[in-house]
Design a protein around this motif. Sequence first.
Motif, PDB file in Angstrom:
ATOM      1  N   ASP A 170       0.835  -1.210   0.000  1.00 27.24           N
ATOM      2  CA  ASP A 170       0.000   0.000   0.000  1.00 27.24           C
ATOM      3  C   ASP A 170       0.865   1.253   0.000  1.00 27.24           C
ATOM      4  OD1 ASP A 170      -2.455  -1.157  -0.099  1.00 27.24           O
ATOM      5  OD2 ASP A 170      -2.936  -0.893   2.019  1.00 27.24           O
ATOM      6  N   GLN A 173       2.515   1.703  -3.330  1.00 27.09           N
ATOM      7  CA  GLN A 173       1.601   2.040  -4.421  1.00 27.09           C
ATOM      8  C   GLN A 173       1.469   3.551  -4.606  1.00 27.09           C
ATOM      9  OE1 GLN A 173      -2.339   0.000  -4.451  1.00 27.09           O
ATOM     10  NE2 GLN A 173      -2.910   1.648  -5.844  1.00 27.09           N
ATOM     11  N   LYS A 174       1.720   4.290  -3.556  1.00 29.68           N
ATOM     12  CA  LYS A 174       1.615   5.753  -3.645  1.00 29.68           C
ATOM     13  C   LYS A 174       2.841   6.373  -4.309  1.00 29.68           C
ATOM     14  CE  LYS A 174      -2.230   5.554  -1.496  1.00 29.68           C
ATOM     15  NZ  LYS A 174      -3.426   5.644  -2.339  1.00 29.68           N
ATOM     16  N   PHE A 178       5.052   3.014  -9.740  1.00 27.89           N
ATOM     17  CA  PHE A 178       4.815   1.674  -9.204  1.00 27.89           C
ATOM     18  C   PHE A 178       3.698   1.028 -10.025  1.00 27.89           C
ATOM     19  CE2 PHE A 178       2.761  -1.277  -6.142  1.00 27.89           C
ATOM     20  CZ  PHE A 178       3.866  -2.043  -5.799  1.00 27.89           C
ATOM     21  N   ASN A 179       4.028  -0.017 -10.744  1.00 21.48           N
ATOM     22  CA  ASN A 179       3.020  -0.719 -11.538  1.00 21.48           C
ATOM     23  C   ASN A 179       2.312  -1.748 -10.680  1.00 21.48           C
ATOM     24  OD1 ASN A 179       3.543   0.613 -14.000  1.00 21.48           O
ATOM     25  ND2 ASN A 179       5.383  -0.634 -14.247  1.00 21.48           N
ATOM     26  N   TYR A 180       0.994  -1.797 -10.813  1.00 15.70           N
ATOM     27  CA  TYR A 180       0.227  -2.633  -9.896  1.00 15.70           C
ATOM     28  C   TYR A 180      -1.046  -3.142 -10.554  1.00 15.70           C
ATOM     29  CZ  TYR A 180      -2.644  -4.014  -5.967  1.00 15.70           C
ATOM     30  OH  TYR A 180      -3.459  -4.707  -5.125  1.00 15.70           O
ATOM     31  N   LYS A 181      -1.356  -4.399 -10.313  1.00 14.21           N
ATOM     32  CA  LYS A 181      -2.609  -4.961 -10.820  1.00 14.21           C
ATOM     33  C   LYS A 181      -3.216  -5.898  -9.796  1.00 14.21           C
ATOM     34  CE  LYS A 181      -3.177  -8.341 -14.024  1.00 14.21           C
ATOM     35  NZ  LYS A 181      -3.057  -9.033 -15.308  1.00 14.21           N
ATOM     36  N   GLN A 182      -4.471  -5.708  -9.470  1.00 13.92           N
ATOM     37  CA  GLN A 182      -5.202  -6.705  -8.675  1.00 13.92           C
ATOM     38  C   GLN A 182      -6.418  -7.117  -9.480  1.00 13.92           C
ATOM     39  OE1 GLN A 182      -6.059  -4.306  -5.059  1.00 13.92           O
ATOM     40  NE2 GLN A 182      -8.229  -4.344  -5.637  1.00 13.92           N
ATOM     41  N   GLU A 183      -6.598  -8.421  -9.627  1.00 14.21           N
ATOM     42  CA  GLU A 183      -7.685  -8.903 -10.477  1.00 14.21           C
ATOM     43  C   GLU A 183      -8.347 -10.106  -9.823  1.00 14.21           C
ATOM     44  OE1 GLU A 183      -6.398  -9.405 -14.508  1.00 14.21           O
ATOM     45  OE2 GLU A 183      -8.410  -8.916 -15.200  1.00 14.21           O
ATOM     46  N   TYR A 184      -9.661  -9.981  -9.645  1.00 11.77           N
ATOM     47  CA  TYR A 184     -10.424 -11.087  -9.062  1.00 11.77           C
ATOM     48  C   TYR A 184     -10.983 -11.956 -10.172  1.00 11.77           C
ATOM     49  CZ  TYR A 184     -10.224  -8.760  -4.554  1.00 11.77           C
ATOM     50  OH  TYR A 184      -9.781  -8.194  -3.385  1.00 11.77           O
ATOM     51  N   ILE A 185     -11.044 -13.259  -9.942  1.00 10.46           N
ATOM     52  CA  ILE A 185     -11.736 -14.109 -10.909  1.00 10.46           C
ATOM     53  C   ILE A 185     -13.220 -14.127 -10.543  1.00 10.46           C
ATOM     54  CG2 ILE A 185      -9.692 -15.477 -11.425  1.00 10.46           C
ATOM     55  CD1 ILE A 185     -10.957 -17.781  -9.817  1.00 10.46           C
ATOM     56  N   SER A 186     -14.019 -14.634 -11.468  1.00 13.02           N
ATOM     57  CA  SER A 186     -15.471 -14.587 -11.281  1.00 13.02           C
ATOM     58  C   SER A 186     -15.968 -15.638 -10.290  1.00 13.02           C
ATOM     59  CB  SER A 186     -16.160 -14.775 -12.634  1.00 13.02           C
ATOM     60  OG  SER A 186     -15.660 -15.943 -13.247  1.00 13.02           O
ATOM     61  N   PHE A 236     -19.602 -16.579  -8.522  1.00 12.37           N
ATOM     62  CA  PHE A 236     -20.413 -15.802  -7.569  1.00 12.37           C
ATOM     63  C   PHE A 236     -21.849 -15.649  -8.076  1.00 12.37           C
ATOM     64  CE2 PHE A 236     -16.323 -14.354  -5.857  1.00 12.37           C
ATOM     65  CZ  PHE A 236     -16.605 -14.370  -4.505  1.00 12.37           C
ATOM     66  N   GLU A 237     -21.966 -15.275  -9.360  1.00 16.06           N
ATOM     67  CA  GLU A 237     -23.315 -15.102  -9.902  1.00 16.06           C
ATOM     68  C   GLU A 237     -23.343 -15.651 -11.325  1.00 16.06           C
ATOM     69  OE1 GLU A 237     -22.320 -11.456  -8.596  1.00 16.06           O
ATOM     70  OE2 GLU A 237     -20.701 -11.773 -10.032  1.00 16.06           O
ATOM     71  N   SER A 281     -13.162 -14.738  -1.945  1.00 14.58           N
ATOM     72  CA  SER A 281     -12.857 -14.452  -3.342  1.00 14.58           C
ATOM     73  C   SER A 281     -11.404 -14.791  -3.648  1.00 14.58           C
ATOM     74  CB  SER A 281     -13.172 -12.986  -3.650  1.00 14.58           C
ATOM     75  OG  SER A 281     -12.592 -12.158  -2.685  1.00 14.58           O
TER      76      SER A 281
END
Lengths: 450, 450
Positions: A170, A173-174, A178-186, A236-237, A281
Motif C-alpha cells: 500500500d 503504491q503511492k 509503481f506498476n500494480y494490478k489486482q484482479e479477481y476471478i469470477s 459468484f453469480e 474471493s
Amino acid sequence: MKNNNVGIIGAGLIGSLLGIYLSKKGMDVSIYEKRSDQRKKDKAQEGRSINMALSDRGWKALEKIGLKDKVKDSSIPMYGRRIHDEHGQTTFLSYGKENQAIYSISRSHFNQILIEEAEKEGVNLCFDHRCDHVDIYKNEMYFSLPDGRKLKKVPDVILGADGAYSSLRDAMQKQARFNYKQEYISHGYKELSIPPKDGDFAMDPNALHIWPRGTFMLIALPNPDKSFTCTLFLPFEGEKVCFEKINDEEDLESVFRTYFNDAYRLMPNLNEEFFGNPTSSLITIECYPWVAHKSLLIGDSSHAMVPFYGQGMNCGFEDCFILDGLIEKFGTTSWDLVFEKFQKIRKPDTDAICQLALDNFLEMRDSVANPKFLIRKKIEAKLHELYPEEWIPLYTMVTFTDLSYADAYAQGKLQDEVMDRVMSDPLITQNWQNLDYEDIIHQIETAKLV
Amino acid sequence: MKNNNVGIIGAGLIGSLLGIYLSKKGMDVSIYEKRSDQRKKDKAQEGRSINMALSDRGWKALEKIGLKDKVKDSSIPMYGRRIHDEHGQTTFLSYGKENQAIYSISRSHFNQILIEEAEKEGVNLCFDHRCDHVDIYKNEMYFSLPDGRKLKKVPDVILGADGAYSSLRDAMQKQARFNYKQEYISHGYKELSIPPKDGDFAMDPNALHIWPRGTFMLIALPNPDKSFTCTLFLPFEGEKVCFEKINDEEDLESVFRTYFNDAYRLMPNLNEEFFGNPTSSLITIECYPWVAHKSLLIGDSSHAMVPFYGQGMNCGFEDCFILDGLIEKFGTTSWDLVFEKFQKIRKPDTDAICQLALDNFLEMRDSVANPKFLIRKKIEAKLHELYPEEWIPLYTMVTFTDLSYADAYAQGKLQDEVMDRVMSDPLITQNWQNLDYEDIIHQIETAKLV
C-alpha cells in the motif's frame, strides 16, 4: 553486525520461514503479526484456508534449514488426482512417476510448526501488531495494538510478507512509477469437510479428489485426522450453478445431489458449513518494483496467485530460498544489491506461475473430465518415460523440479503446440498407443530452434 | 427533491463540467477541491500540464450546456500535424478533411472558465478541501483544511472526479472483488515553451508540431498569447537519449542541437525550464466496478490514460454527457440504475481509448517520420473522400465523430488489416495513386462479415 536488524511484516507461512532463514544467518529478526498467537487458542478454525499442497520447491526450502522431516510427519502424500464423475465413478491420474507426490498439510498446523521453529531460532515474534502504515523513505513501521497503543519500529530493512492485502505494498503504491494490478476471478470458494467414516478416511487418502463440472468444481485434500478438507469453487453469480443461487438448504441439497452425490453422502455437516463459512474471493496480484529504499515485498504481497496450481506457498518458499542465496553471495552490507538482484531474477518467474495458476483452473474444473485430455496426459507421461530429459510434462517441471517457472512456462508452450498437433488426429483415441514417439521428440527439438 | 444532494470530489476539468451539468438539473451540488482557488493567484503555472486538445466529443458536451462559443474564443484550431525532421524541414499532415481541427487550450485557463460557470450555476465550490478518506458504505467524505480543521460531509451521492490518484478509488480498492490496474510507461515528460518571436507566433500556429525521433519526441501546441507550450517525452533511463543522461546544460544543448535544432533556436528559456520544471510520469489506470453503493468514479479516476490520442479530457467530458443522458432517462430517484447503466455502457469504451492512447505514442514518436506511413494516411484520406460512409480513418472516428470508442477500435483493427495488405505491395511508393479503391472497400466489407 551492521544492517542486520530486520523487520518482517506478517508471521504467515512465508514470514515465519523467512524469519528462520535470516535468524540462522545471525540477524536480529522481529516479525510483526496482526493476528493473535494461534497457539493460545483452542483450535485455529478460520473456515477460509485452502489446504496446502507442498511440492519440491517447498521441500527444498525446508530442507536447507533442516525442517523437511519434521514437516513430512504432518503431511499426507497425494500421488495423483482422483477424478469423480456425476455417477460416483472415479479415475486416477498420476501427478508424475511412481513415488512422485504432492503433500497435503493444514495451513494453520504448518504455520504453527514454523512459528515455533522461528522462536527456537531466536526470532522475536510480536503478535497482535497490526501494521497501520509504513514510511518507506524513513524505514518506519507504525503498529496498533489491541489495547489502543501505537508503536513505531525502525529496522535496517523491512520485509513485507504480509500477503495479498499488504500494508507495505500500500505504501509503495503511492510512489511514482509503481506498476500494480489486482484482479479477481469470477469464482469464489467455500471450505467444507468430509469427516472420518467408521474411524478411517472416507475415501482414498493418497489423492487429491476432484469433482470437475465444467464451470465449477469441488476438491478434497486429506488430513492426518482422517478427515478431508473440501473446497467448493463456484461462480459468484450467473445463469447456472453459482453462490448467488444457493440460498437455502433445499437449493444446496439439490446442487449437491445433482453434481456431487457421492461426496454429498459423506458430508453430514454440509448445511452448517455451507451457511456458516464465508464465501471468499480469489485474487491475482502483480506489481513492480518490489523494492523501495530498504523495503522488499516477498511472497503473496508481490505476487498473490489463485490456488489452482498448488504453487502459492511453494513459490513463496522458493522466494526465501533465492533471497537467502543472494545474501550468501553479496552479504547484508549490500541489501540494495541483494534486493535489486532478487526482484530482477524473480519477477519473470512469478509472472509465469501466476498465469499458469489461472490457466490450470480450466484444466481442473473442465479438461480433466474429458477422455481425450486423459489420453493426452498419458502420451506425455509415456514421452517422459522414454525421453526423460527431452520431454518433461509441464506439471512435472513446475511441481517436481526447480527449473525456473518462466522456463517451464516457455517450454510448456512449445510442448502444447506439439501436443495440439498430435491430438488433432481424429483417430487419436484408437491410435495413441502406437504413436511415433521419436518423431514427437524431433518436433519439440525443431520447435526449440525456431 | 430527494436524492439531489451531490458531492463531487475534484474541481478539475471533469468535476467542474459535471457540476454545471448536475446543477442545471436542479441538484444541490458541492465540489470539494484540494487545491486553492487558482483565480486568487497571479498565474497558474504548474509546469506539468500538457495543453489540452479539444475535439468533437468535448465540444458536444460543452454545446449541450451552452459553453461552446465561449470556450472556442480561448482556443486555437490545429488542422493537422506539422512534422519536423532533423534538418528543420517540415511536412504537414491533415487531421481530417478541410476545416476539421482539434483545438489547443490551456488546461488552467479552461479550468477557470468552467469553475466560474459552475459558480454562476449555483454550484458550491469548496477549495482547500483535501479528501483524506471516503466511507463508501456510509456515504461519508472526510476532508482536511489548511488550518488543520477536519470536516465530514454526507451527500446523497458521491462522484469521484478526483483524477488518477483518486481518494474515492482508494476506498473502493479495499473492497472485495475490485479489479484495478495502474501501469506507468517507461517515458516521462517535461513542459517547455517557445515564446512569441517579434510579437508573433514563432511557427505555424494552426498545427500540432511534432519532432518524432523514434524512441522519443518533442511536441508543441499554440497558445492565444502567441507562445507555444512544448512537451518533451523521453525515456526515464536507457542507453540512448533519456532524462537520466541529461544532467547539465551541456548535455541538454547537445541533445537539442542534435535532434531539435530548429526548435532549440526558438527556446531562449530552455535551460531554466528544463532544470526548473519537474519530470512527470505517465500512467494508465483501469478498474472495475466504478460504482460502490452511492458512489461513482468518473473521468481519470476510473480510466486515466496517456495523452497521446488527445482524448483524456474529451473522454471525461463524454462521461458527463452520457451520465446526464442517463439521469434524463431514469431520474435521480434511481441513482443505482443510472450508475449501473453508466459503468456497463462506458467501460468497454474507456478500455478501448486507453489502449488507443498507448498505441498512438508509437505512431507519434516514430511512424509519422516514415514516408510510407504518410502514404498510408493519404490512401486512407482518399478512401474516406471517395467512400465517406464505408471508410472512416480511425483518427477521424475517434476525434471527429461520437461513434463509441469500442466500435471505433474494432473497426480500426479491421481497416488496419486491409491497409497492411495494401501496403505490403513492394512498389506501393510508386503505385499508391493508382490503387483500385473499390476493391479495398470490398475487402473491408468482406472483413466485417467474418
